[in-house]
Scaffold this motif. Sequence first.
Motif, mmCIF file in Angstrom:
data_model
loop_
_atom_site.group_PDB
_atom_site.id
_atom_site.type_symbol
_atom_site.label_atom_id
_atom_site.label_comp_id
_atom_site.label_asym_id
_atom_site.label_seq_id
_atom_site.Cartn_x
_atom_site.Cartn_y
_atom_site.Cartn_z
ATOM 1 N N VAL A 170 0.842 -1.198 0.000
ATOM 2 C CA VAL A 170 0.000 0.000 0.000
ATOM 3 C C VAL A 170 0.875 1.244 0.000
ATOM 4 N N ARG A 171 1.915 1.236 0.821
ATOM 5 C CA ARG A 171 2.829 2.386 0.860
ATOM 6 C C ARG A 171 3.492 2.626 -0.494
ATOM 7 N N SER A 172 3.810 1.535 -1.195
ATOM 8 C CA SER A 172 4.527 1.679 -2.462
ATOM 9 C C SER A 172 3.680 2.402 -3.517
ATOM 10 N N TYR A 173 2.382 2.390 -3.349
ATOM 11 C CA TYR A 173 1.517 3.100 -4.300
ATOM 12 C C TYR A 173 1.559 4.611 -4.087
ATOM 13 N N THR A 174 2.037 5.033 -2.940
ATOM 14 C CA THR A 174 2.031 6.471 -2.651
ATOM 15 C C THR A 174 3.428 7.059 -2.537
ATOM 16 N N THR A 175 4.454 6.267 -2.846
ATOM 17 C CA THR A 175 5.825 6.774 -2.730
ATOM 18 C C THR A 175 6.531 6.711 -4.068
ATOM 19 N N SER A 176 7.737 7.280 -4.091
ATOM 20 C CA SER A 176 8.524 7.236 -5.320
ATOM 21 C C SER A 176 9.085 5.840 -5.575
ATOM 22 N N ALA A 177 9.004 4.959 -4.591
ATOM 23 C CA ALA A 177 9.489 3.583 -4.765
ATOM 24 C C ALA A 177 8.562 2.778 -5.668
ATOM 25 N N GLN A 178 7.455 3.364 -6.039
ATOM 26 C CA GLN A 178 6.454 2.678 -6.849
ATOM 27 C C GLN A 178 7.057 2.024 -8.086
ATOM 28 N N SER A 179 8.002 2.661 -8.712
ATOM 29 C CA SER A 179 8.563 2.114 -9.942
ATOM 30 C C SER A 179 9.472 0.918 -9.684
ATOM 31 N N VAL A 180 10.031 0.780 -8.468
ATOM 32 C CA VAL A 180 10.950 -0.299 -8.144
ATOM 33 C C VAL A 180 10.207 -1.544 -7.658
ATOM 34 N N VAL A 181 9.117 -1.362 -6.959
ATOM 35 C CA VAL A 181 8.416 -2.471 -6.311
ATOM 36 C C VAL A 181 7.969 -3.556 -7.291
ATOM 37 N N PRO A 182 7.323 -3.233 -8.412
ATOM 38 C CA PRO A 182 6.896 -4.313 -9.307
ATOM 39 C C PRO A 182 8.052 -5.180 -9.822
ATOM 40 N N GLN A 183 9.166 -4.551 -10.178
ATOM 41 C CA GLN A 183 10.306 -5.329 -10.661
ATOM 42 C C GLN A 183 10.891 -6.185 -9.536
ATOM 43 N N PHE A 184 10.941 -5.616 -8.331
ATOM 44 C CA PHE A 184 11.467 -6.363 -7.191
ATOM 45 C C PHE A 184 10.594 -7.583 -6.896
ATOM 46 N N LEU A 185 9.278 -7.396 -6.876
ATOM 47 C CA LEU A 185 8.371 -8.510 -6.609
ATOM 48 C C LEU A 185 8.473 -9.583 -7.688
ATOM 49 N N ALA A 186 8.531 -9.153 -8.936
ATOM 50 C CA ALA A 186 8.643 -10.120 -10.042
ATOM 51 C C ALA A 186 9.932 -10.927 -9.910
ATOM 52 N N ALA A 187 11.040 -10.245 -9.621
ATOM 53 C CA ALA A 187 12.323 -10.942 -9.470
ATOM 54 C C ALA A 187 12.298 -11.889 -8.273
ATOM 55 N N SER A 188 11.674 -11.464 -7.177
ATOM 56 C CA SER A 188 11.593 -12.306 -5.980
ATOM 57 C C SER A 188 10.803 -13.578 -6.246
ATOM 58 N N PHE A 189 9.658 -13.441 -6.918
ATOM 59 C CA PHE A 189 8.849 -14.619 -7.213
ATOM 60 C C PHE A 189 9.538 -15.536 -8.210
ATOM 61 N N GLU A 190 10.278 -14.977 -9.147
ATOM 62 C CA GLU A 190 11.023 -15.805 -10.105
ATOM 63 C C GLU A 190 12.089 -16.614 -9.367
ATOM 64 N N MET A 191 12.789 -15.968 -8.429
ATOM 65 C CA MET A 191 13.792 -16.687 -7.631
ATOM 66 C C MET A 191 13.125 -17.787 -6.803
ATOM 67 N N LEU A 192 11.951 -17.505 -6.258
ATOM 68 C CA LEU A 192 11.225 -18.502 -5.482
ATOM 69 C C LEU A 192 10.857 -19.701 -6.351
ATOM 70 N N ARG A 193 10.339 -19.433 -7.558
ATOM 71 C CA ARG A 193 9.978 -20.521 -8.475
ATOM 72 C C ARG A 193 11.193 -21.352 -8.843
ATOM 73 N N GLU A 194 12.307 -20.705 -9.150
ATOM 74 C CA GLU A 194 13.524 -21.432 -9.510
ATOM 75 C C GLU A 194 14.024 -22.262 -8.341
ATOM 76 N N GLY A 195 13.979 -21.683 -7.146
ATOM 77 C CA GLY A 195 14.409 -22.411 -5.952
ATOM 78 C C GLY A 195 13.563 -23.641 -5.696
ATOM 79 N N GLN A 196 12.244 -23.499 -5.859
ATOM 80 C CA GLN A 196 11.353 -24.646 -5.665
ATOM 81 C C GLN A 196 11.646 -25.726 -6.700
ATOM 82 N N SER A 197 11.867 -25.305 -7.935
ATOM 83 C CA SER A 197 12.147 -26.249 -9.014
ATOM 84 C C SER A 197 13.433 -27.021 -8.733
#
Length: 187
Positions: free
Chosen positions: A82-109
């Motif tokens: 919620v905070r990320s929608y109102t801060t300048s970090a907004q542009s970084v959060v989606p890429q960070f989340l996508a990268a985190s989930f990709e690492m999680l998927r690779e780790g599980q695999s």
Amino acid sequence: MAEDAKPLLIKRYASRRLYNTETSDYVTLEDIASFIREGREVQIVDLKTGDDLTRQYLLQIIAEHESRGENVLPVDVLTDLVRSYTTSAQSVVPQFLAASFEMLREGQSKMMENFSSFPNPMASMPGFEALQRQQQAFLKSMMAGWSTAGSTGPDDETAASDAAKDREELSTIKKQLADLQSKLSKL
């Protein structure tokens, strides 16, 4: 494009009903969640405007699961989102989340690959084969007792001797099992 690679197209009608274009029937949010769990990519579009509504419906699916007590996202993560929608970090959060989930998927695999490469992790434990043999002998003796249940059976002296042997084998098995549990707990 391969059939599996092509997203499943779901059209939303003015009545808000969702229509699966592949099977020509109406679907629910739970159906869509099932498609996604099975590995299908899903795209939801408004029939009239052509607007892509996928994000909106995916968020709704997540909200429904969270409201039923299937809490996957901790409160602090939701708060940060919620905070990320109102801060300048907004542009970084989606890429960070996508990268985190990709690492999680690779780790599980990789973890699943590692588990499948070991035929049986217990097989490498010292004494495992002996324990297996004793379990098989114990089961064989138990089954032999059942197969003779209808017969006149052995005399009392033989039955007492067999029972003593069974108790001795059982105590040996229990001791070996306790030893294995002790070794496992040290690992």
